[in-house]
Design an enzyme around this catalytic site. Sequence first.
Site, PDB file in Angstrom:
ATOM      1  N   PRO A  92       0.870  -1.026  -0.201  1.00 38.08           N
ATOM      2  CA  PRO A  92      -0.221   0.239   0.258  1.00 38.08           C
ATOM      3  C   PRO A  92       1.151   0.895  -0.374  1.00 38.08           C
ATOM      4  CG  PRO A  92       0.163  -1.052   2.275  1.00 38.08           C
ATOM      5  CD  PRO A  92       0.932  -1.682   1.336  1.00 38.08           C
ATOM      6  N   ALA A 222       4.264   1.448 -15.044  1.00 41.83           N
ATOM      7  CA  ALA A 222       4.210   2.389 -16.452  1.00 41.83           C
ATOM      8  C   ALA A 222       2.601   1.951 -17.237  1.00 41.83           C
ATOM      9  CB  ALA A 222       5.913   1.591 -17.668  1.00 41.83           C
ATOM     10  N   CYS A 276      -5.278   0.473  -6.631  1.00 44.24           N
ATOM     11  CA  CYS A 276      -3.759   0.476  -7.912  1.00 44.24           C
ATOM     12  C   CYS A 276      -3.949   1.350  -8.530  1.00 44.24           C
ATOM     13  CB  CYS A 276      -3.495  -1.777  -8.356  1.00 44.24           C
ATOM     14  SG  CYS A 276      -3.714  -2.502  -7.216  1.00 44.24           S
TER      15      CYS A 276
HETATM   16  P1  NAD Z   1      -4.534  -8.088  -0.649  1.00 46.26           P
HETATM   17  O1  NAD Z   1      -4.637  -7.016   0.375  1.00 46.26           O
HETATM   18  O2  NAD Z   1      -5.762  -8.579  -0.957  1.00 46.26           O
HETATM   19  O3  NAD Z   1      -3.647  -9.329  -0.345  1.00 46.26           O
HETATM   20  C1  NAD Z   1      -2.381  -9.806   0.535  1.00 46.26           C
HETATM   21  C2  NAD Z   1      -2.643 -10.948   1.496  1.00 46.26           C
HETATM   22  O4  NAD Z   1      -1.062 -10.377   1.957  1.00 46.26           O
HETATM   23  C3  NAD Z   1      -2.894 -10.048   2.500  1.00 46.26           C
HETATM   24  O5  NAD Z   1      -3.993 -11.426   2.549  1.00 46.26           O
HETATM   25  C4  NAD Z   1      -2.064 -10.505   3.945  1.00 46.26           C
HETATM   26  O6  NAD Z   1      -2.511 -10.742   4.802  1.00 46.26           O
HETATM   27  C5  NAD Z   1      -0.797 -10.940   3.196  1.00 46.26           C
HETATM   28  N1  NAD Z   1       0.350 -10.485   3.890  1.00 46.26           N
HETATM   29  C6  NAD Z   1       1.262  -9.671   3.936  1.00 46.26           C
HETATM   30  N2  NAD Z   1       2.274  -9.785   4.545  1.00 46.26           N
HETATM   31  C7  NAD Z   1       2.264 -11.209   4.392  1.00 46.26           C
HETATM   32  C8  NAD Z   1       3.145 -12.126   4.876  1.00 46.26           C
HETATM   33  N3  NAD Z   1       4.445 -11.510   5.860  1.00 46.26           N
HETATM   34  N4  NAD Z   1       3.063 -13.054   4.924  1.00 46.26           N
HETATM   35  C9  NAD Z   1       1.793 -14.025   4.815  1.00 46.26           C
HETATM   36  N5  NAD Z   1       0.962 -13.075   3.949  1.00 46.26           N
HETATM   37  C10 NAD Z   1       1.492 -11.710   4.409  1.00 46.26           C
HETATM   38  O7  NAD Z   1      -3.469  -7.527  -1.693  1.00 46.26           O
HETATM   39  P2  NAD Z   1      -3.529  -7.435  -3.287  1.00 46.26           P
HETATM   40  O8  NAD Z   1      -4.819  -7.284  -3.608  1.00 46.26           O
HETATM   41  O9  NAD Z   1      -3.609  -9.248  -3.931  1.00 46.26           O
HETATM   42  O10 NAD Z   1      -2.152  -6.983  -3.851  1.00 46.26           O
HETATM   43  C11 NAD Z   1      -1.071  -7.860  -3.299  1.00 46.26           C
HETATM   44  C12 NAD Z   1       0.066  -7.289  -4.694  1.00 46.26           C
HETATM   45  O11 NAD Z   1      -0.468  -7.461  -5.886  1.00 46.26           O
HETATM   46  C13 NAD Z   1      -0.391  -5.880  -4.509  1.00 46.26           C
HETATM   47  O12 NAD Z   1       1.142  -4.949  -4.303  1.00 46.26           O
HETATM   48  C14 NAD Z   1      -1.029  -5.000  -5.470  1.00 46.26           C
HETATM   49  O13 NAD Z   1      -0.259  -4.113  -6.172  1.00 46.26           O
HETATM   50  C15 NAD Z   1      -0.503  -6.507  -6.422  1.00 46.26           C
HETATM   51  N6  NAD Z   1      -1.264  -5.993  -7.259  1.00 46.26           N
HETATM   52  C16 NAD Z   1      -3.170  -5.730  -7.480  1.00 46.26           C
HETATM   53  C17 NAD Z   1      -4.209  -6.155  -8.308  1.00 46.26           C
HETATM   54  C18 NAD Z   1      -5.765  -6.346  -8.360  1.00 46.26           C
HETATM   55  O14 NAD Z   1      -6.571  -6.159  -8.853  1.00 46.26           O
HETATM   56  N7  NAD Z   1      -5.573  -6.428  -6.845  1.00 46.26           N
HETATM   57  C19 NAD Z   1      -3.736  -6.250  -9.607  1.00 46.26           C
HETATM   58  C20 NAD Z   1      -2.557  -6.857 -10.448  1.00 46.26           C
HETATM   59  C21 NAD Z   1      -1.014  -6.334  -8.640  1.00 46.26           C
HETATM   60  C1  UGA Z   2      -5.785  -2.276 -13.390  1.00 45.21           C
HETATM   61  C2  UGA Z   2      -5.576  -2.565 -14.331  1.00 45.21           C
HETATM   62  O1  UGA Z   2      -6.910  -2.188 -15.568  1.00 45.21           O
HETATM   63  C3  UGA Z   2      -4.627  -3.617 -14.749  1.00 45.21           C
HETATM   64  O2  UGA Z   2      -4.519  -4.166 -15.782  1.00 45.21           O
HETATM   65  C4  UGA Z   2      -3.878  -3.777 -13.435  1.00 45.21           C
HETATM   66  O3  UGA Z   2      -3.035  -5.422 -13.453  1.00 45.21           O
HETATM   67  C5  UGA Z   2      -4.489  -3.849 -11.861  1.00 45.21           C
HETATM   68  O4  UGA Z   2      -4.849  -2.479 -12.212  1.00 45.21           O
HETATM   69  C6  UGA Z   2      -3.447  -3.537 -10.446  1.00 45.21           C
HETATM   70  O5  UGA Z   2      -2.552  -3.757 -10.617  1.00 45.21           O
HETATM   71  O6  UGA Z   2      -4.002  -3.809  -9.163  1.00 45.21           O
HETATM   72  P1  UGA Z   2      -8.276  -2.690 -12.347  1.00 45.21           P
HETATM   73  O7  UGA Z   2      -8.072  -1.524 -11.553  1.00 45.21           O
HETATM   74  O8  UGA Z   2      -8.839  -3.792 -11.441  1.00 45.21           O
HETATM   75  O9  UGA Z   2      -7.210  -3.234 -13.134  1.00 45.21           O
HETATM   76  O10 UGA Z   2      -9.531  -2.778 -12.817  1.00 45.21           O
HETATM   77  P2  UGA Z   2      -9.615  -1.978 -13.904  1.00 45.21           P
HETATM   78  O11 UGA Z   2     -10.027  -2.376 -14.822  1.00 45.21           O
HETATM   79  O12 UGA Z   2      -8.571  -1.405 -14.739  1.00 45.21           O
HETATM   80  O13 UGA Z   2     -10.589  -0.452 -13.630  1.00 45.21           O
HETATM   81  C7  UGA Z   2     -10.058   0.740 -12.820  1.00 45.21           C
HETATM   82  C8  UGA Z   2     -10.806   1.923 -12.458  1.00 45.21           C
HETATM   83  O14 UGA Z   2     -11.236   2.350 -13.286  1.00 45.21           O
HETATM   84  C9  UGA Z   2     -12.342   1.452 -11.967  1.00 45.21           C
HETATM   85  O15 UGA Z   2     -12.943   2.227 -10.969  1.00 45.21           O
HETATM   86  C10 UGA Z   2     -12.754   1.167 -13.734  1.00 45.21           C
HETATM   87  O16 UGA Z   2     -14.323   2.172 -13.623  1.00 45.21           O
HETATM   88  C11 UGA Z   2     -12.590   3.115 -14.700  1.00 45.21           C
HETATM   89  N1  UGA Z   2     -12.406   2.788 -15.414  1.00 45.21           N
HETATM   90  C12 UGA Z   2     -11.870   1.647 -16.580  1.00 45.21           C
HETATM   91  C13 UGA Z   2     -13.147   3.995 -16.157  1.00 45.21           C
HETATM   92  O17 UGA Z   2     -13.551   4.870 -15.784  1.00 45.21           O
HETATM   93  N2  UGA Z   2     -13.027   4.044 -17.210  1.00 45.21           N
HETATM   94  C14 UGA Z   2     -12.366   2.648 -18.608  1.00 45.21           C
HETATM   95  O18 UGA Z   2     -12.636   3.112 -19.842  1.00 45.21           O
HETATM   96  C15 UGA Z   2     -11.845   1.978 -17.275  1.00 45.21           C
END
Ligand code: NAD
Ligand code: UGA
Length: 472
Positions: A92, A222, A276
Site C-alpha cells: 500500500p 508504466a 492500484c
Molecule cells: P491483498 O491485500 O488483497 O492481499 C495481500 C495479502 O498478503 C493479505 O491477505 C495479507 O494478509 C498477506 N500478507 C501480508 N504480509 C504477509 C506475510 N509476511 N506473510 C504472509 N502473508 C502476508 O492485496 P492484493 O490486492 O492481492 O495485492 C497484492 C499485490 O499485487 C499488490 O502489490 C498489488 O499492487 C498487486 N496487484 C494487485 C492487483 C489487484 O487487482 N488487486 C492486480 C495486479 C497487481
Molecule cells: C487495473 C489494471 O487494469 C490491471 O491491468 C492491473 O493489473 C490492476 O489495475 C492492478 O495493478 O491492480 P483494476 O483496477 O482491477 O485493474 O480494474 P480496471 O478495469 O483497470 O478499472 C480501474 C478503474 O478504472 C475502475 O474504477 C473502472 O471503473 C475505471 N475505468 C476503467 C474507467 O473509469 N474507464 C475505463 O474506460 C476503464
Amino acid sequence: MTVVKNICCIGAGYVGGPTCAVIAYKCPDIKVTIVDINPTRIAAWNSDNLPIYEPGLDEIVFQCRGKNLFFTTDVDATIQEADLIFVSVNTPTKKSGIGAGMAADLAFVESATRRIAEVSKSSKIVVEKSTVPCRTAQSMRTILDANSTPEIHFDILSNPEFLAEGTAITDLLNPDRVLIGALQTPEGLKAQEALVNVYTHWVPRDRVITTNLWSSELSKLAANAMLAQRISSINALSAICEATGADVDEVAYACGRDSRLGPKFLKASVGFGGSCFQKDILNLVYLSQQLNLPEVADYWKQVVIMNEYQKKRFVRKIISTLFNTITHKKIAVLGFAFKKDTGDTRESAAITLIKDFIQENAKVAIYDPKVCPEQIFMDLSEPGVVDNRKELEKQIQICASAYEAAEGADAVVIVTEWDEFRDDQIDYTKIYDSMHKPAFLFDGRLLVNPTKLREIGFKVSVIGKNELAGTA
Ligand code: NAD
Ligand code: UGA
C-alpha cells in the site's frame, strides 16, 4: 533445466488467490500452496464462501482444492517445501514517515523476504508478484544474500500481475502477455526459463515476455500509469463536452476508431478507483522525485489530480442541480464497489462521493449487489469526522435493492456500472414513481439511455453529456 514441482504463494489476496488457483488448475503436476498470516482469510479460502468475489473463481478453487491447491497459515513449512515462491503481499501507499502519501510501503515484502531467508533449508526461486518500485529486487537480493550459504542459493525474478478485478479469471486464463524479468546471468536465465515453463502449460510461448529485472518492475508501474492516464484524458474531455455540447461517448468512439489509439479504456466515468491505479502512479511520482526528475513526477501526478477533480466536479454538479442544497435530501447511490463484478471497494469513487454527501447533511441510501454492509460502514467511518457507527447510521441506510434505495429519494446517482442498473434490466418507471418530484438521476458511468429516462419524467445528468446537445 530446473523443473518447478512445488509452489508457495505468500499472500492469499486478490492477486495471490486467483493467480495461484489458475496455476494449480492448469498445472496438475505442480503442488500449489497459498499461505497468509491472516487466519480468517485462510479459513474463508477453505470454506464454501471464498473471501473474494470474482466470476469463475469458485469453480476453479472447488475443483482443485485438496488435490493440488492448498490454503494454510503454516508459512514456514510451506516455504521450506517449495522450489518456487511467489511474494504476493500488499504494497500500500505509505501512511507516515518519509514518502508518506506517495511511496509504496514495502514492509510486507520485506517481512516475507526475511521469512524466506530465515526458514529456507534449500535453494529457491523467489518471484516478486506484488507491484513494487523499480529496483526492489535489489533490496530482496541483499536480504536473501545475507542469509544464503554455499548450499542455499536464491534466484530472484520479477513477474508482475496484470489481471483486472472482475475479469481476473479470464485475464489469467488468456493473458495478453506474461512478463518475467530476471538478472541476465546464467543462474538468472535458468530461473527465468523455469517460470516460463510453468506458464507455457497454458499460455502460448510468444505471449511470455522475458526481460531484465528492472524493465519488468518498471513495466508494471508504466502499464498502470498509462491505463489510468487514458481514463484521466477522457475524463478531462468529459468536462469540455459538458460545457460545449459535444458527447463524450461520440468523442471516445471517434478517437478509438483510430487504430493507433484503439477503443479500450476510453469510458468516461466519475473517476477511476481500485487499490492500484492511484497507488502505483504515486509510486512512480515518488520514484521520479527520488531520481531528481521533477518534470516527470509532475507529469504523472496530474493523472491523479484530474481523477480527484472529476469526483469533486460530479459532486458539485449534483448539489448545484438540486437547487444548491442537499441538506436533509435523500440521495440513492447505486453501486459501492470500484467497478462492476467485484465486491472490492478500495479507493472506490463511491466513498469520496458519499462522504461529501454526508458532509452536506444529506441522507444517503446505498445499494450494491456484492458489497456487504460491514464493509460500507468501515469505508465511510472517518476518525474525527464520523467515527462511530451510530452517528453514521443516522445518515446512511444500506438497502437490499435499487428500488428500496430510491424510495422517497430526491436523486438517484449511478456510481458503479453493474449490469443490473441498466435501463433494460431494472424498471426505472417503478423507481421514478416512488421518488420525490422532480426526480433527478445522475449517471456517473454513461450506463443508461438519457432520452428513455427523460421520457419517463426524470431530470437526467450524464457525465460528459450536455442536455442541450444537438441544439445549435
Ligand atoms: P491483498 O491485500 O488483497 O492481499 C495481500 C495479502 O498478503 C493479505 O491477505 C495479507 O494478509 C498477506 N500478507 C501480508 N504480509 C504477509 C506475510 N509476511 N506473510 C504472509 N502473508 C502476508 O492485496 P492484493 O490486492 O492481492 O495485492 C497484492 C499485490 O499485487 C499488490 O502489490 C498489488 O499492487 C498487486 N496487484 C494487485 C492487483 C489487484 O487487482 N488487486 C492486480 C495486479 C497487481
Ligand atoms: C487495473 C489494471 O487494469 C490491471 O491491468 C492491473 O493489473 C490492476 O489495475 C492492478 O495493478 O491492480 P483494476 O483496477 O482491477 O485493474 O480494474 P480496471 O478495469 O483497470 O478499472 C480501474 C478503474 O478504472 C475502475 O474504477 C473502472 O471503473 C475505471 N475505468 C476503467 C474507467 O473509469 N474507464 C475505463 O474506460 C476503464
